[in-house]
Design a protein around this motif. Structure first.
Motif, short mmCIF file in Angstrom:
data_model
loop_
_atom_site.label_atom_id
_atom_site.label_comp_id
_atom_site.label_asym_id
_atom_site.label_seq_id
_atom_site.Cartn_x
_atom_site.Cartn_y
_atom_site.Cartn_z
N ALA A 71 0.84 -1.21 0.00
CA ALA A 71 0.00 0.00 0.00
C ALA A 71 0.87 1.25 0.00
O ALA A 71 0.57 2.23 -0.70
N ALA A 72 1.95 1.24 0.78
CA ALA A 72 2.86 2.38 0.79
C ALA A 72 3.47 2.60 -0.60
O ALA A 72 3.57 3.73 -1.08
N GLY A 73 3.85 1.49 -1.26
CA GLY A 73 4.39 1.61 -2.61
C GLY A 73 3.38 2.17 -3.60
O GLY A 73 3.73 2.99 -4.46
N LEU A 74 2.12 1.76 -3.47
CA LEU A 74 1.08 2.27 -4.37
C LEU A 74 0.79 3.75 -4.12
O LEU A 74 0.50 4.50 -5.06
N LEU A 75 0.86 4.16 -2.86
CA LEU A 75 0.68 5.60 -2.57
C LEU A 75 1.80 6.41 -3.20
O LEU A 75 1.56 7.49 -3.76
N LEU A 76 3.02 5.90 -3.12
CA LEU A 76 4.14 6.58 -3.75
C LEU A 76 3.97 6.61 -5.27
O LEU A 76 4.23 7.65 -5.92
N LEU A 77 3.51 5.51 -5.84
CA LEU A 77 3.26 5.46 -7.28
C LEU A 77 2.17 6.44 -7.68
O LEU A 77 2.28 7.13 -8.71
N SER A 78 1.10 6.51 -6.88
CA SER A 78 0.01 7.43 -7.17
C SER A 78 0.50 8.88 -7.19
O SER A 78 0.16 9.65 -8.10
N ALA A 79 1.31 9.24 -6.21
CA ALA A 79 1.85 10.60 -6.16
C ALA A 79 2.75 10.87 -7.35
O ALA A 79 2.70 11.95 -7.96
N ALA A 80 3.59 9.89 -7.71
CA ALA A 80 4.51 10.07 -8.84
C ALA A 80 3.75 10.23 -10.15
O ALA A 80 4.07 11.12 -10.96
N LEU A 81 2.73 9.40 -10.38
CA LEU A 81 1.95 9.49 -11.61
C LEU A 81 1.21 10.82 -11.69
O LEU A 81 1.12 11.43 -12.77
N ARG A 82 0.69 11.27 -10.58
CA ARG A 82 -0.03 12.56 -10.57
C ARG A 82 0.94 13.70 -10.89
O ARG A 82 0.60 14.64 -11.60
N GLY A 83 2.14 13.61 -10.32
CA GLY A 83 3.13 14.64 -10.60
C GLY A 83 3.56 14.66 -12.06
O GLY A 83 3.70 15.72 -12.68
N ILE A 84 3.76 13.46 -12.65
CA ILE A 84 4.15 13.36 -14.06
C ILE A 84 3.04 13.89 -14.96
O ILE A 84 3.30 14.54 -15.98
N ALA A 85 1.79 13.61 -14.55
CA ALA A 85 0.65 14.02 -15.38
C ALA A 85 0.58 15.53 -15.57
O ALA A 85 0.18 16.02 -16.62
N VAL A 86 0.96 16.28 -14.55
CA VAL A 86 0.87 17.74 -14.63
C VAL A 86 2.25 18.39 -14.64
O VAL A 86 2.38 19.61 -14.57
N GLU A 87 3.30 17.54 -14.71
CA GLU A 87 4.68 18.02 -14.82
C GLU A 87 5.06 18.98 -13.69
O GLU A 87 5.57 20.07 -13.90
N ARG A 88 4.78 18.55 -12.48
CA ARG A 88 5.15 19.32 -11.29
C ARG A 88 5.28 18.39 -10.11
O ARG A 88 4.93 17.20 -10.18
#
Length: 329
Positions: free
Chosen positions: A101-118
């Motif tokens: 779950a911790a890994g998925l939360l980190l992945l979720s944050a990373a994907l969201r950041g990549i999506a908006v380039e910030r």
């Protein structure tokens, strides 16, 4: 893969993490429910007190000790108690799901950041996801050094509640940052702040358990599941020792960023004031903890008060106080 798809995958990862941490919470609860009756029966036979996650009074603990270990046997003067296989399997599943779950939360944050380039820490929703990740990471890393299966249900329960609120009441679609947040200080200042909150969250949970167990609220049967109050208090202190310097850096870095963004180190913004109030309360806790004449209960009440102020800072202050940080909602 376009940005909209990345943002959608970030939401899928978040939902998967929420599901896994909920299952982990249920498995940790099953562990406590299955492990304790065996120890109670052994205690009745041997007439020595026993705990889950802490050493016995009448003899050494081999497995479910406060310091941890891979063995699962608990010995006393006249008997050896083994944690039931079902309970061990439930705890093992819970631990694996917590890491995942911790890994998925980190992945979720990373994907969201990549999506908006910030950097994905521009609002309360994103901060909550990061805080949930750091709370799970703190618990999981600490679990590699000591047996914390008794703590799992409380940490995962808090994270489950946090993710539910963040995904509903605080959710905002991925978007660009406001101009004032477009600074290299964002990944530095806010990341350390979320790390501090994650560590202090686990510390506050342990302090709360210490305050309740010291009073034996809820009956003696429940508190046999936890380590002795002294072990709880020491563990809480070790977490706060880590969290306080992180929060101190948060305060200092925020002042430096404010100087660059607004032209002054201090503007009496509500967020600034509450950050300093939180720092003062935790400093008072450490001072009280180091003072021999101050009761441990009083010191831990101060620590809990500090965490309550953190919650107020990121909820009430964000929504109801107008200031320079109003964009953080």
């Amino acid at each position: 893969m376009n940005n909209e798809m990345l943002a959608q995958y970030a939401n899928y990862a978040l939902a998967s993490a929420a599901l896994l941490v909920t299952v982990a919470m249920l498995c940790y609860a099953l562990y406590l429910a299955q492990a304790v009756p065996v120890r109670e029966r052994a205690e009745a036979d041997a007439k020595v007190p026993a705990t889950v996650g802490g050493p016995t009074v009448g003899g050494p603990t081999v497995g479910d000790s406060d310091e941890g270990g891979d063995a699962h046997a608990e010995t006393g003067p006249e008997t050896a108690v083994e944690t039931p296989m079902r309970a061990r399997k439930a705890a093992g599943i819970a631990g694996s799901f917590t890491w995942l779950a911790a890994g998925l939360l980190l992945l979720s944050a990373a994907l969201r950041g990549i999506a908006v380039e910030r950097f994905p820490l521009g609002n309360l929703f994103e901060f909550s996801v990061a805080g949930a990740f750091f709370a799970l990471a703190t618990f999981s890393v600490a679990s590699t050094r000591r047996d914390l299966r008794w703590l799992g249900v409380f940490v995962t329960g808090f994270v489950t509640l946090l993710l539910m609120v963040a995904s509903t009441a605080w959710y905002v679609a991925a978007d660009e940052l406001v101009p004032s947040l477009q600074s290299y200080w964002l990944p530095i200042h806010v990341t350390v702040a979320t790390l501090a909150v994650g560590v202090l969250t686990v510390g506050a949970i342990v302090s709360g358990l210490y305050l309740l167990s010291d009073r034996e609220v809820g009956g003696e049967r429940f508190w046999r599941k936890l380590p002795p109050p002294q072990s709880l208090e020491r563990f809480s202190y070790s977490l706060h020792i880590i969290g306080f310097p992180l929060w101190s850096f948060t305060l200092i870095a925020g002042a430096i960023w404010a100087r660059e963004a607004w032209g002054a180190y201090w503007t009496w913004d509500p967020k600034e004031v509450w950050t300093f109030v939180i720092w003062t309360i935790y400093a008072a806790y450490l001072h009280a903890r180091a003072t021999k004449t101050t009761p441990r209960r009083m010191a831990n009440w101060i620590a809990v008060a500090g965490f309550v102020c953190i919650v107020i800072n990121y909820t009430v202050v964000n929504f109801y106080f107008i200031g320079m940080h109003s964009y953080a909602q």
